[in-house]
Design an enzyme around this catalytic site. Structure first.
Site, PDB file in Angstrom:
ATOM      1  N   SER A  19       0.828  -1.206   0.000  1.00 25.93           N
ATOM      2  CA  SER A  19       0.000   0.000   0.000  1.00 25.93           C
ATOM      3  C   SER A  19       0.860   1.252   0.000  1.00 25.93           C
ATOM      4  CB  SER A  19      -0.934   0.000   1.214  1.00 25.93           C
ATOM      5  OG  SER A  19      -1.831  -1.085   1.168  1.00 25.93           O
ATOM      6  N   SER A  47     -15.089   0.231  -1.461  1.00 26.21           N
ATOM      7  CA  SER A  47     -13.631   0.269  -1.357  1.00 26.21           C
ATOM      8  C   SER A  47     -13.154   1.672  -1.019  1.00 26.21           C
ATOM      9  CB  SER A  47     -12.982  -0.168  -2.677  1.00 26.21           C
ATOM     10  OG  SER A  47     -11.571  -0.021  -2.616  1.00 26.21           O
ATOM     11  N   SER A  48     -12.271   1.757  -0.026  1.00 23.18           N
ATOM     12  CA  SER A  48     -11.659   3.045   0.304  1.00 23.18           C
ATOM     13  C   SER A  48     -10.756   3.526  -0.815  1.00 23.18           C
ATOM     14  CB  SER A  48     -10.846   2.921   1.593  1.00 23.18           C
ATOM     15  OG  SER A  48      -9.730   2.050   1.420  1.00 23.18           O
ATOM     16  N   GLN A  49     -10.336   2.616  -1.703  1.00 29.54           N
ATOM     17  CA  GLN A  49      -9.472   3.020  -2.804  1.00 29.54           C
ATOM     18  C   GLN A  49     -10.147   4.014  -3.736  1.00 29.54           C
ATOM     19  OE1 GLN A  49      -7.872  -0.425  -4.816  1.00 29.54           O
ATOM     20  NE2 GLN A  49      -6.633  -1.041  -3.069  1.00 29.54           N
ATOM     21  N   GLU A  65      -8.722  -6.568   5.243  1.00 26.14           N
ATOM     22  CA  GLU A  65      -7.707  -7.418   4.622  1.00 26.14           C
ATOM     23  C   GLU A  65      -7.146  -8.465   5.585  1.00 26.14           C
ATOM     24  OE1 GLU A  65      -3.844  -4.528   4.720  1.00 26.14           O
ATOM     25  OE2 GLU A  65      -5.781  -3.675   4.157  1.00 26.14           O
ATOM     26  N   HIS A 112     -13.156  -8.306  -3.278  1.00 28.47           N
ATOM     27  CA  HIS A 112     -11.705  -8.262  -3.359  1.00 28.47           C
ATOM     28  C   HIS A 112     -11.236  -9.254  -4.427  1.00 28.47           C
ATOM     29  CE1 HIS A 112     -10.580  -6.043   0.624  1.00 28.47           C
ATOM     30  NE2 HIS A 112     -11.504  -5.423  -0.079  1.00 28.47           N
ATOM     31  N   ARG A 116     -14.196 -13.172  -0.611  1.00 30.87           N
ATOM     32  CA  ARG A 116     -13.418 -13.789   0.464  1.00 30.87           C
ATOM     33  C   ARG A 116     -14.294 -14.446   1.523  1.00 30.87           C
ATOM     34  NH1 ARG A 116      -8.485  -9.303   1.027  1.00 30.87           N
ATOM     35  NH2 ARG A 116      -7.206 -10.222  -0.627  1.00 30.87           N
TER      36      ARG A 116
END
Length: 420
Positions: A27, A166-168, A310, A337, A341
């Protein structure tokens, strides 16, 4: 043996006592590379993680026009003119698929994005919608493949996104925002944003490079326009990658020390200190870093992992080995993801005898007797981590495609075997 052949996970037959040095944070590395590529001069990224994801980022930034020298342990990045057409391979790297398009708008070229087949199922539409709001020219659709036709600059302004998946989505816009004419004002509307520490990481790195970021209001981040200063940055070890190693201490009753664990960090993996303490381990800072000691049977936990999703695969594996029940919640977003998951963990843990109930946003795991068998990874490095943790405690566990760990930890299997 092919990469997909099941790999016999070694069993920890005695307490493991080891000190390990982990590769750098993915990251941090990919954020550092991207910021360096749009900075006001050459930068150095020291102890960069060398993995598939980070090399894909380096290749993407090179394709855009910067120069990224990855030949040594410390990588140098020299910004260059973004003035040529390019093809970007995202592989399975969410950071490449989401972080690079906002920068591609600064190019005068036509930038094509694609990735591995599974990557075409991962969400990126909110980022693309936001960029279209900022008047960037992006081909139709909300998944890979897509094309960004750059205009050489982006005006910037206010965008509203739903970053609950997603924080992305937020970080992608913040990282490039200082190079936009008017900066960027990002507002989230929707269910809570997951993995907030990753946004805090982005904000802190921007500030370290001279950018003004106002995050004083909940669900709003404002980046003012201005030069991104070149820096000489050292990358912390990847604390999420520490999960299987610290888990090894927990399941074997030994002590594992991770070197250079920072006493202050924005990495989500730092939550392992509290989680493993609650599961019955002794966790302490020592001269070399962070040491975890297993103290007998593991205790189940009730955890909301929303901010540290994660870690879910590794924690779920430990919970399957605990002597009391566990309930892990708040992680519906990890269904999108590398694989779903939650479904994957429920399926694979159950196949080894675990008593697991899949929840809409998590897992309930009750004590059960586990046995050996094949643990499938779904091309997901975190699933492989879960498999090797179970294998350290249970005979006969075979981890399919353990090489998927190269995403963030090259040669993981050899390193793991060397500890056992």
């Amino acid at each position: 043996m092919t990469p997909l052949d099941p790999w016999p996970a070694p069993r920890a037959v005695v307490p493991v006592d080891a000190t390990v040095s982990l590769p750098g944070s993915k990251s941090l590395t990919n954020r550092a590379l991207l910021l360096a590529a749009i900075a006001d001069g050459p930068s150095v990224v020291r102890r960069a993680l060398r993995s598939r994801d980070t090399l894909l980022m380096a290749d993407a930034l090179t394709a855009l026009g910067s120069t990224v020298d990855t030949s040594g342990e410390d990588w140098t990045v020299t910004p260059g003119p973004f003035d040529a057409d390019a093809e970007i391979d995202c592989g399975l790297a969410g950071t490449v698929m989401r972080f690079v398009p906002p920068v591609a708008g600064l190019s005068t070229g036509k930038i094509d994005f694609d990735g591995d087949p599974h990557m075409r199922n991962r969400p990126v539409g909110e980022v693309l919608h936001a960029l279209r709001t900022l008047r960037m020219d992006i081909s139709a659709g909300d998944r890979l493949p897509f094309t960004v036709s750059g205009a050489g600059h982006v005006r910037g302004g206010t965008v509203v996104v739903d970053a609950s998946a997603s924080s992305q989505f937020i970080s992608a816009l913040l990282l490039a925002g200082a190079r936009y004419d008017d900066g960027v004002d990002v507002r989230h509307e929707g269910p809570p944003v997951p993995s907030l520490p990753h946004i805090e990481m982005t904000v802190e790195m921007l500030r370290e490079q001279g950018i003004t970021v106002d995050d004083s209001q909940k669900d709003r981040w404002k980046v003012l326009p201005g030069p991104i200063h070149a820096v000489d940055r050292a990358i912390e070890p990847d604390l999420s990658n520490a999960a299987p190693f610290l888990a090894l201490a927990a399941v074997s009753g030994g002590t594992v020390t991770v070197r250079d664990w920072p006493e202050r960090t924005t990495q989500a993996g730092d939550a392992l200190r509290e989680i493993l303490t609650r599961m019955g381990c002794t966790v302490e800072f020592v001269d070399d870093g962070l040491a975890v000691t297993g103290n007998g049977p593991l205790q189940g936990v009730e955890l909301d992992l929303h901010d540290v999703g994660e870690l879910t695969p590794a924690i779920a594996a430990l919970c399957a080995l605990a002597e009391t029940p566990s309930r892990l919640t708040g992680v519906a977003h990890i269904r999108a993801h590398e694989t779903d998951r939650l479904a994957a963990l429920a399926t694979e843990l159950t196949s080894l005898g675990a008593d697991v109930t899949e929840l809409p946003d998590g897992l309930e795991i009750r004590p059960a007797t586990l046995s050996g068998g094949v643990f499938h990874t779904y091309a997901d490095h975190r699933m492989a981590h879960a498999g090797v943790i179970i294998g350290a405690a249970i005979d006969g566990v075979l981890v399919e495609n353990v090489e998927t760990t190269s995403k963030t930890f090259p040669h993981f299997a050899d390193f793991w075997s060397g500890l056992l």
